[in-house]
Design a protein around this motif. Sequence first.
Motif, PDB file in Angstrom:
ATOM      1  N   GLN A 139      -1.620   4.114   2.132  1.00 25.49           N
ATOM      2  CA  GLN A 139      -3.071   4.326   2.196  1.00 25.49           C
ATOM      3  C   GLN A 139      -3.772   2.999   1.938  1.00 25.49           C
ATOM      4  OE1 GLN A 139      -4.670   7.836   0.224  1.00 25.49           O
ATOM      5  NE2 GLN A 139      -6.546   6.751  -0.291  1.00 25.49           N
ATOM      6  N   ARG A 140      -4.688   2.662   2.833  1.00 24.42           N
ATOM      7  CA  ARG A 140      -5.423   1.406   2.690  1.00 24.42           C
ATOM      8  C   ARG A 140      -6.281   1.418   1.429  1.00 24.42           C
ATOM      9  NH1 ARG A 140      -5.493   2.390   8.178  1.00 24.42           N
ATOM     10  NH2 ARG A 140      -7.422   3.612   8.035  1.00 24.42           N
ATOM     11  N   TYR A 141      -6.448   0.234   0.854  1.00 24.43           N
ATOM     12  CA  TYR A 141      -7.337   0.024  -0.303  1.00 24.43           C
ATOM     13  C   TYR A 141      -6.901   0.847  -1.511  1.00 24.43           C
ATOM     14  CZ  TYR A 141      -9.925  -0.587   4.077  1.00 24.43           C
ATOM     15  OH  TYR A 141     -10.276  -0.883   5.374  1.00 24.43           O
ATOM     16  N   HIS A 142      -5.613   1.085  -1.676  1.00 30.57           N
ATOM     17  CA  HIS A 142      -5.135   1.938  -2.764  1.00 30.57           C
ATOM     18  C   HIS A 142      -4.257   1.130  -3.706  1.00 30.57           C
ATOM     19  CE1 HIS A 142      -3.535   5.449  -4.848  1.00 30.57           C
ATOM     20  NE2 HIS A 142      -4.404   6.201  -4.199  1.00 30.57           N
ATOM     21  N   VAL A 143      -4.402   1.371  -5.009  1.00 25.36           N
ATOM     22  CA  VAL A 143      -3.645   0.592  -5.987  1.00 25.36           C
ATOM     23  C   VAL A 143      -2.149   0.857  -5.896  1.00 25.36           C
ATOM     24  CG1 VAL A 143      -5.589   0.477  -7.591  1.00 25.36           C
ATOM     25  CG2 VAL A 143      -3.929   2.330  -7.797  1.00 25.36           C
ATOM     26  N   CYS A 144      -1.752   1.966  -5.292  1.00 24.80           N
ATOM     27  CA  CYS A 144      -0.331   2.295  -5.206  1.00 24.80           C
ATOM     28  C   CYS A 144       0.332   1.746  -3.946  1.00 24.80           C
ATOM     29  CB  CYS A 144      -0.127   3.807  -5.287  1.00 24.80           C
ATOM     30  SG  CYS A 144      -0.683   4.515  -6.857  1.00 24.80           S
ATOM     31  N   MET A 145      -0.383   0.933  -3.201  1.00 26.99           N
ATOM     32  CA  MET A 145       0.226   0.272  -2.046  1.00 26.99           C
ATOM     33  C   MET A 145      -0.086  -1.218  -2.117  1.00 26.99           C
ATOM     34  SD  MET A 145      -0.101   0.965   2.028  1.00 26.99           S
ATOM     35  CE  MET A 145       0.926  -0.027   3.148  1.00 26.99           C
ATOM     36  N   GLN A 146       0.938  -2.011  -2.405  1.00 27.99           N
ATOM     37  CA  GLN A 146       0.723  -3.436  -2.509  1.00 27.99           C
ATOM     38  C   GLN A 146       0.979  -4.103  -1.165  1.00 27.99           C
ATOM     39  OE1 GLN A 146       3.314  -4.417  -5.759  1.00 27.99           O
ATOM     40  NE2 GLN A 146       5.134  -4.680  -4.510  1.00 27.99           N
ATOM     41  N   PRO A 147       0.362  -5.249  -0.920  1.00 25.28           N
ATOM     42  CA  PRO A 147       0.548  -5.947   0.359  1.00 25.28           C
ATOM     43  C   PRO A 147       2.020  -6.209   0.637  1.00 25.28           C
ATOM     44  CG  PRO A 147      -1.227  -6.947  -0.917  1.00 25.28           C
ATOM     45  CD  PRO A 147      -0.564  -5.958  -1.817  1.00 25.28           C
ATOM     46  N   GLY A 148       2.408  -6.067   1.894  1.00 21.11           N
ATOM     47  CA  GLY A 148       3.790  -6.333   2.280  1.00 21.11           C
ATOM     48  C   GLY A 148       4.716  -5.147   2.186  1.00 21.11           C
ATOM     49  N   SER A 149       4.207  -3.999   1.705  1.00 18.50           N
ATOM     50  CA  SER A 149       5.051  -2.798   1.647  1.00 18.50           C
ATOM     51  C   SER A 149       5.384  -2.324   3.057  1.00 18.50           C
ATOM     52  CB  SER A 149       4.337  -1.682   0.888  1.00 18.50           C
ATOM     53  OG  SER A 149       4.076  -2.069  -0.439  1.00 18.50           O
ATOM     54  N   ALA A 177      -6.214  12.658   6.909  1.00 19.11           N
ATOM     55  CA  ALA A 177      -5.920  11.918   5.681  1.00 19.11           C
ATOM     56  C   ALA A 177      -6.626  10.567   5.806  1.00 19.11           C
ATOM     57  CB  ALA A 177      -4.417  11.739   5.486  1.00 19.11           C
ATOM     58  N   ASP A 178      -7.777  10.446   5.175  1.00 24.23           N
ATOM     59  CA  ASP A 178      -8.575   9.235   5.312  1.00 24.23           C
ATOM     60  C   ASP A 178      -7.794   8.006   4.839  1.00 24.23           C
ATOM     61  OD1 ASP A 178     -10.515  10.967   6.139  1.00 24.23           O
ATOM     62  OD2 ASP A 178     -11.816  10.709   4.382  1.00 24.23           O
ATOM     63  N   ASP A 179      -7.891   6.939   5.619  1.00 22.57           N
ATOM     64  CA  ASP A 179      -7.303   5.631   5.280  1.00 22.57           C
ATOM     65  C   ASP A 179      -5.783   5.644   5.216  1.00 22.57           C
ATOM     66  OD1 ASP A 179      -9.792   4.270   5.047  1.00 22.57           O
ATOM     67  OD2 ASP A 179     -10.060   5.080   3.032  1.00 22.57           O
ATOM     68  N   ILE A 180      -5.144   6.638   5.816  1.00 24.09           N
ATOM     69  CA  ILE A 180      -3.682   6.686   5.802  1.00 24.09           C
ATOM     70  C   ILE A 180      -3.100   5.488   6.549  1.00 24.09           C
ATOM     71  CG2 ILE A 180      -3.517   8.111   7.897  1.00 24.09           C
ATOM     72  CD1 ILE A 180      -1.124   9.531   6.589  1.00 24.09           C
ATOM     73  N   VAL A 181      -2.019   4.949   6.026  1.00 31.90           N
ATOM     74  CA  VAL A 181      -1.227   3.943   6.734  1.00 31.90           C
ATOM     75  C   VAL A 181       0.011   4.665   7.239  1.00 31.90           C
ATOM     76  CG1 VAL A 181       0.072   1.790   6.548  1.00 31.90           C
ATOM     77  CG2 VAL A 181      -2.090   2.061   5.296  1.00 31.90           C
ATOM     78  N   LEU A 182       0.175   4.705   8.548  1.00 36.22           N
ATOM     79  CA  LEU A 182       1.238   5.505   9.154  1.00 36.22           C
ATOM     80  C   LEU A 182       2.527   4.699   9.293  1.00 36.22           C
ATOM     81  CD1 LEU A 182      -1.092   7.232  11.688  1.00 36.22           C
ATOM     82  CD2 LEU A 182       0.280   8.423   9.975  1.00 36.22           C
ATOM     83  N   PRO A 183       3.671   5.373   9.325  1.00 38.61           N
ATOM     84  CA  PRO A 183       4.951   4.656   9.370  1.00 38.61           C
ATOM     85  C   PRO A 183       5.148   3.894  10.676  1.00 38.61           C
ATOM     86  CG  PRO A 183       5.284   7.039   9.532  1.00 38.61           C
ATOM     87  CD  PRO A 183       3.853   6.825   9.182  1.00 38.61           C
ATOM     88  N   PHE A 184       5.717   2.702  10.530  1.00 33.32           N
ATOM     89  CA  PHE A 184       6.132   1.880  11.669  1.00 33.32           C
ATOM     90  C   PHE A 184       5.020   1.760  12.712  1.00 33.32           C
ATOM     91  CE2 PHE A 184      10.373   4.028  10.522  1.00 33.32           C
ATOM     92  CZ  PHE A 184      10.639   3.104   9.529  1.00 33.32           C
ATOM     93  N   ALA A 185       3.809   1.480  12.238  1.00 34.92           N
ATOM     94  CA  ALA A 185       2.647   1.449  13.134  1.00 34.92           C
ATOM     95  C   ALA A 185       2.726   0.312  14.150  1.00 34.92           C
ATOM     96  CB  ALA A 185       1.368   1.324  12.303  1.00 34.92           C
ATOM     97  N   ASP A 186       3.625  -0.635  13.938  1.00 38.64           N
ATOM     98  CA  ASP A 186       3.770  -1.726  14.908  1.00 38.64           C
ATOM     99  C   ASP A 186       4.572  -1.303  16.135  1.00 38.64           C
ATOM    100  OD1 ASP A 186       5.872  -1.391  13.149  1.00 38.64           O
ATOM    101  OD2 ASP A 186       6.515  -3.478  13.250  1.00 38.64           O
ATOM    102  N   VAL A 187       5.295  -0.196  16.056  1.00 42.55           N
ATOM    103  CA  VAL A 187       6.088   0.252  17.207  1.00 42.55           C
ATOM    104  C   VAL A 187       5.708   1.651  17.679  1.00 42.55           C
ATOM    105  CG1 VAL A 187       8.070  -1.210  16.667  1.00 42.55           C
ATOM    106  CG2 VAL A 187       7.961   1.100  15.718  1.00 42.55           C
ATOM    107  N   ILE A 188       5.021   2.432  16.846  1.00 44.98           N
ATOM    108  CA  ILE A 188       4.616   3.784  17.236  1.00 44.98           C
ATOM    109  C   ILE A 188       3.123   3.774  17.546  1.00 44.98           C
ATOM    110  CG2 ILE A 188       4.390   6.184  16.486  1.00 44.98           C
ATOM    111  CD1 ILE A 188       6.862   5.783  14.756  1.00 44.98           C
ATOM    112  N   PRO A 189       2.739   4.113  18.761  1.00 41.21           N
ATOM    113  CA  PRO A 189       1.320   4.055  19.155  1.00 41.21           C
ATOM    114  C   PRO A 189       0.554   5.291  18.669  1.00 41.21           C
ATOM    115  CG  PRO A 189       2.629   4.767  21.027  1.00 41.21           C
ATOM    116  CD  PRO A 189       3.607   4.514  19.897  1.00 41.21           C
TER     117      PRO A 189
END
Length: 341
Positions: A114-124, A234-246
């Motif tokens: 999730q973007r802008y969330h303390v439980c997700m650090q850069p590079g995860s 799910a607002d601001d969700i970061v989805l898995p493998f977004a670089d290969v899944i459109p």
Amino acid sequence: MFAAEIFLHRFLLSSPVRTLRPEEADWFFTPVYTTCDLTKNGLPLPFDSPRMMRSAIEFISTAWPYWNRTEGADHFFVVPHDFGACFHYKEEKAIQRGILPILQRATLVQTFGQRYHVCMQPGSIVIPPYAPPARIMAHLIPPSTPRSIFAYFRGLFYDIGNDPEGGYYARGARASIWENFKNNPLFDLSTEHPDTYYEDMQRSIFCLCPLGWAPWSPRLVEAVVFGCIPVIIADDIVLPFADVIPWKEIGVFVAENDVPKLDEILTSLSAAEVLEKQKALEDVSIKQAMLFPQPSLPNDGFHQILNGLARKLPHDPSIYLQPGIRVLNWTAGPPADMRPW
């Protein structure tokens, strides 16, 4: 759905990327199995996970020199809990805890995103939750089967035990789905989980994938594999493998506040738009990337994790510390976390 670490460990044991010579390694993986500390009904019990993780890291940092060279900056850990390395299933408590301090230089491979969330650090690296590939494949029906269900969802709308009023669980989104659409004939909604669950998803046009306690759930994997257009709530969700899944091509994104308009949003899509998304979902490589099969297959979830790690190479020279230097606070956190496991 919390088992990704176990299967990644098994995969790496026989993978050609593994080396038995530490001086050759780009990355170090420490399997800790924190999600195997279970409640009586089989759910991960995250409250002791910090102790388990700290004890594992203290062990590897005293048994070998490699952790201490970088304090974990060339190590990765799998943390497939609701809120990753914050180790709590309730968001408020997870935010209070924050990411375990001694993991703050490591790369975290986690289902939570999730973007802008303390439980997700850069590079995860965000991954899909584990869904048993053999079980999924055993329930495939002919692709020519008509999709006669417009919108489908099976699961909780309220978590009575933890949130009796329904305003906190899923930030109220699931309760809103039920209250607005329980009598709408376009929506097939229930808390029951029938034996035909997988078959029903393959007969559905849209599969609702709302957040629960966390933004992610196995429904996302199941919807993609079964060719059912995922409706991601799910607002601001970061989805898995977004670089290969459109994701924008295969899914529909609905803001949590817009749930009362869900019927309007879905019926406003033209037949051509629906067919375009269904066609995109037929791509085998997309389905493969969402699964962790045994044995592994090209471009599956295991290989997507390796690709994510490879993209972070070469390591910046600044990660290497002078001998004896520590930058992490090993005493930060609740006193209970400090007790050895």
